[in-house]
Design a protein around this motif. Structure first.
Motif, PDB file in Angstrom:
ATOM      1  N   ARG A  23      13.372  23.824  21.919  1.00 43.17           N
ATOM      2  CA  ARG A  23      13.997  25.136  21.732  1.00 43.17           C
ATOM      3  C   ARG A  23      13.301  25.967  20.664  1.00 43.17           C
ATOM      4  N   ASP A  24      12.973  25.329  19.522  1.00 43.03           N
ATOM      5  CA  ASP A  24      12.507  26.105  18.373  1.00 43.03           C
ATOM      6  C   ASP A  24      11.078  25.809  17.924  1.00 43.03           C
ATOM      7  N   GLY A  25      10.458  24.780  18.505  1.00 51.18           N
ATOM      8  CA  GLY A  25       9.080  24.487  18.129  1.00 51.18           C
ATOM      9  C   GLY A  25       8.947  23.496  17.004  1.00 51.18           C
ATOM     10  N   LEU A  26       7.738  23.003  16.843  1.00 50.08           N
ATOM     11  CA  LEU A  26       7.488  21.943  15.862  1.00 50.08           C
ATOM     12  C   LEU A  26       7.701  22.410  14.431  1.00 50.08           C
ATOM     13  N   SER A  27       7.338  23.655  14.155  1.00 54.96           N
ATOM     14  CA  SER A  27       7.455  24.144  12.775  1.00 54.96           C
ATOM     15  C   SER A  27       8.920  24.227  12.348  1.00 54.96           C
ATOM     16  N   ALA A  28       9.824  24.302  13.313  1.00 60.43           N
ATOM     17  CA  ALA A  28      11.258  24.371  13.002  1.00 60.43           C
ATOM     18  C   ALA A  28      11.918  22.999  13.069  1.00 60.43           C
ATOM     19  N   LEU A  29      11.103  21.980  13.322  1.00 61.76           N
ATOM     20  CA  LEU A  29      11.673  20.634  13.492  1.00 61.76           C
ATOM     21  C   LEU A  29      11.826  19.944  12.148  1.00 61.76           C
ATOM     22  N   ASP A  58       7.849   8.386  17.049  1.00 62.46           N
ATOM     23  CA  ASP A  58       8.672   7.925  18.170  1.00 62.46           C
ATOM     24  C   ASP A  58       8.580   8.885  19.356  1.00 62.46           C
ATOM     25  N   ILE A  59       8.598  10.176  19.061  1.00 63.16           N
ATOM     26  CA  ILE A  59       8.551  11.152  20.155  1.00 63.16           C
ATOM     27  C   ILE A  59       7.202  11.087  20.862  1.00 63.16           C
ATOM     28  N   VAL A  60       6.128  11.058  20.089  1.00 61.35           N
ATOM     29  CA  VAL A  60       4.808  10.960  20.708  1.00 61.35           C
ATOM     30  C   VAL A  60       4.727   9.685  21.549  1.00 61.35           C
ATOM     31  N   ALA A  61       5.229   8.594  20.981  1.00 60.93           N
ATOM     32  CA  ALA A  61       5.176   7.317  21.694  1.00 60.93           C
ATOM     33  C   ALA A  61       5.961   7.390  22.997  1.00 60.93           C
ATOM     34  N   SER A  62       7.060   8.121  22.990  1.00 56.03           N
ATOM     35  CA  SER A  62       7.880   8.212  24.202  1.00 56.03           C
ATOM     36  C   SER A  62       7.134   8.925  25.312  1.00 56.03           C
ATOM     37  N   VAL A  63       6.268   9.872  24.932  1.00 55.61           N
ATOM     38  CA  VAL A  63       5.477  10.572  25.933  1.00 55.61           C
ATOM     39  C   VAL A  63       4.500   9.603  26.585  1.00 55.61           C
ATOM     40  N   GLU A 104       7.274  21.646  27.373  1.00 52.09           N
ATOM     41  CA  GLU A 104       5.817  21.522  27.513  1.00 52.09           C
ATOM     42  C   GLU A 104       5.117  22.020  26.268  1.00 52.09           C
ATOM     43  N   GLN A 105       5.605  23.155  25.779  1.00 52.07           N
ATOM     44  CA  GLN A 105       4.979  23.715  24.592  1.00 52.07           C
ATOM     45  C   GLN A 105       5.162  22.778  23.407  1.00 52.07           C
ATOM     46  N   GLY A 106       6.340  22.225  23.303  1.00 52.87           N
ATOM     47  CA  GLY A 106       6.604  21.266  22.230  1.00 52.87           C
ATOM     48  C   GLY A 106       5.672  20.075  22.301  1.00 52.87           C
ATOM     49  N   MET A 107       5.394  19.608  23.517  1.00 51.39           N
ATOM     50  CA  MET A 107       4.489  18.473  23.676  1.00 51.39           C
ATOM     51  C   MET A 107       3.083  18.834  23.191  1.00 51.39           C
ATOM     52  N   PHE A 108       2.644  20.032  23.529  1.00 50.71           N
ATOM     53  CA  PHE A 108       1.333  20.478  23.051  1.00 50.71           C
ATOM     54  C   PHE A 108       1.309  20.546  21.533  1.00 50.71           C
ATOM     55  N   GLU A 109       2.332  21.148  20.979  1.00 51.88           N
ATOM     56  CA  GLU A 109       2.384  21.267  19.515  1.00 51.88           C
ATOM     57  C   GLU A 109       2.347  19.894  18.859  1.00 51.88           C
ATOM     58  N   LEU A 110       3.093  18.968  19.457  1.00 55.77           N
ATOM     59  CA  LEU A 110       3.170  17.629  18.895  1.00 55.77           C
ATOM     60  C   LEU A 110       1.825  16.906  19.005  1.00 55.77           C
ATOM     61  N   THR A 111       1.153  17.079  20.131  1.00 60.69           N
ATOM     62  CA  THR A 111      -0.155  16.433  20.307  1.00 60.69           C
ATOM     63  C   THR A 111      -1.145  16.971  19.277  1.00 60.69           C
TER      64      THR A 111
ATOM     65  N   GLY B 106      -7.801  24.507  15.894  1.00 57.85           N
ATOM     66  CA  GLY B 106      -7.111  25.566  15.167  1.00 57.85           C
ATOM     67  C   GLY B 106      -6.702  26.704  16.078  1.00 57.85           C
ATOM     68  N   MET B 107      -7.575  27.040  17.019  1.00 59.17           N
ATOM     69  CA  MET B 107      -7.251  28.108  17.959  1.00 59.17           C
ATOM     70  C   MET B 107      -6.057  27.729  18.830  1.00 59.17           C
ATOM     71  N   PHE B 108      -6.025  26.485  19.276  1.00 53.87           N
ATOM     72  CA  PHE B 108      -4.878  26.024  20.067  1.00 53.87           C
ATOM     73  C   PHE B 108      -3.598  26.100  19.245  1.00 53.87           C
ATOM     74  N   GLU B 109      -3.677  25.588  18.025  1.00 57.77           N
ATOM     75  CA  GLU B 109      -2.491  25.600  17.159  1.00 57.77           C
ATOM     76  C   GLU B 109      -1.998  27.035  16.949  1.00 57.77           C
ATOM     77  N   LEU B 110      -2.946  27.925  16.752  1.00 58.41           N
ATOM     78  CA  LEU B 110      -2.586  29.315  16.490  1.00 58.41           C
ATOM     79  C   LEU B 110      -1.969  29.966  17.726  1.00 58.41           C
ATOM     80  N   THR B 111      -2.515  29.671  18.888  1.00 59.90           N
ATOM     81  CA  THR B 111      -1.963  30.227  20.123  1.00 59.90           C
ATOM     82  C   THR B 111      -0.536  29.742  20.334  1.00 59.90           C
ATOM     83  N   GLN B 112      -0.312  28.436  20.124  1.00 63.86           N
ATOM     84  CA  GLN B 112       1.035  27.890  20.279  1.00 63.86           C
ATOM     85  C   GLN B 112       1.993  28.559  19.301  1.00 63.86           C
ATOM     86  N   HIS B 113       1.539  28.734  18.086  1.00 62.29           N
ATOM     87  CA  HIS B 113       2.370  29.391  17.078  1.00 62.29           C
ATOM     88  C   HIS B 113       2.686  30.829  17.492  1.00 62.29           C
ATOM     89  N   ALA B 114       1.670  31.513  17.991  1.00 57.22           N
ATOM     90  CA  ALA B 114       1.865  32.906  18.397  1.00 57.22           C
ATOM     91  C   ALA B 114       2.886  33.001  19.530  1.00 57.22           C
TER      92      ALA B 114
END
Lengths: 199, 199
Positions: A23-29, A58-63, A104-111, B106-114
């Motif tokens: 819902r809110d992204g990794l930075s808000a986690l 744990d979350i990464v591992a679950s993926v 999906e976006q959260g998974m990318f952020e987490l990776t 960094g570009m990926f991280e920034l895009t996700q943040h944006a």
DNA sequence: GTCTATAATGAGATAGAC
DNA sequence: GTCTATCTCATTATAGAC
């Protein structure tokens, strides 16, 4: 709060964290956001998890488990031709992304985070290794089922499939253009099917 | 510190931020880290930029410029055949990623943040629109130069190219497997070249 | 214009009462 | 086992001296 086992508390926190991440992204986690979502006190978090980093692991591992990706195998079973199977698998994948974009976006952020964090970098690699394995199994299964063969090692083609799904996901996330994403999914299916030949 | 213009100070901070982003990631891109990299005081930051978010916007916007991606056009000019041109362009792109992995990440991280930040979401879309434009131009240029044609709209094929490069990048970033990435780049080139036909 | 000092906020983690 | 209250630290941003 009722007295619940550490194991169950971890599950509740884990599930809450996944919801917040989507819902809110990794930075808000933050741990505070997680316990608010799970309706617990902050101290309860650290009773179940030693640190925030541990829960992220744990979350990464679950993926890595990859049940969801493996679930695409069901789509293959219903198709009449391999061409239809690949097209429908990619279309279904796209539907999955559209149904829950935040996930999906959260998974990318987490990776990305995992790749930057020495303690989690190995998990990120394993995550992609697992993606590749699942994709390779799907390709093998498909060839067997329709009595066809692939003109390149399925390990290589699996990497192509994963790259295409990642690219498809990022593309749709960036502009949410449904029609363009569907055309891209069709081109992606074609790119894979080029490598399918008679047995 | 010497008295320098606001414009120049913004440039110095911008360059420093890009270095920190590549080296340490978005989560480490604090105003403190930036001014330390630029060897300025913290207050100087806010004299040049109203906020951290404003500088992040500048970085995303700079990607939209896309000079680097456009630079791949040079590779096409040296090729003898369109097949060689596409293969070399993708191989060169991969070399670029390997030469500066942190930058790509960094570009990926920034895009996700944006994409998560309402004020910057539009910039992220424009960034991908720009990617698609550059890729389409390269494809058009290639067809013209070798007197060939594409069997699908270059807008659609451009999206495929961008998806493949994104997927290629994420794949290599995840496991740093050079050999596998090169095989993937070759498959990606093939996927694009499938759509090239005689004029 | 540039700096030091500080405000204001939010973070992860823990002590200690119950 | 669970909670409230607190510690400690890092963050963005600004006030005010020079």
């Amino acid at each position: 709060m009722a007295r619940i086992s550490v194991a169950q508390r971890r599950e509740l926190l884990f599930a809450a964290a996944v919801r917040v991440l989507a819902r809110d992204g990794l930075s808000a986690l933050s741990t505070r956001a997680i316990v608010a979502e799970a309706e617990m006190s902050l101290a309860s978090f650290h009773y179940a998890y030693a640190s925030r980093e541990e829960l992220l692991g744990d979350i990464v591992a679950s993926v890595v488990g990859g049940e969801r990706e493996a679930g695409l195998a069901g789509v293959l079973g219903e198709a009449a031709t391999p061409e239809e199977a690949v097209r429908r698998a990619l279309a279904t994948y796209l539907d999955l992304v559209r149904a829950d974009p935040g996930r999906e976006q959260g998974m990318f952020e987490l990776t990305q985070h995992a790749l930057r964090t020495p303690a989690l970098a190995r998990l990120a690699s394993e995550q992609y290794q697992r993606y590749h394995e699942v994709a390779a199994e799907l390709l093998d299964h498909l060839a067997t089922r329709f009595d066809r063969r692939w003109d390149s090692p399925t390990a290589d083609l699996a990497r192509l499939v994963v790259a295409l799904t990642d690219g498809l996901t990022l593309s749709w996330l960036a502009d949410r253009d449904d029609a363009a994403a569907e055309r891209l999914a069709a081109l992606a299916a074609e790119a894979v099917l080029t490598h399918l030949e008679e047995a």
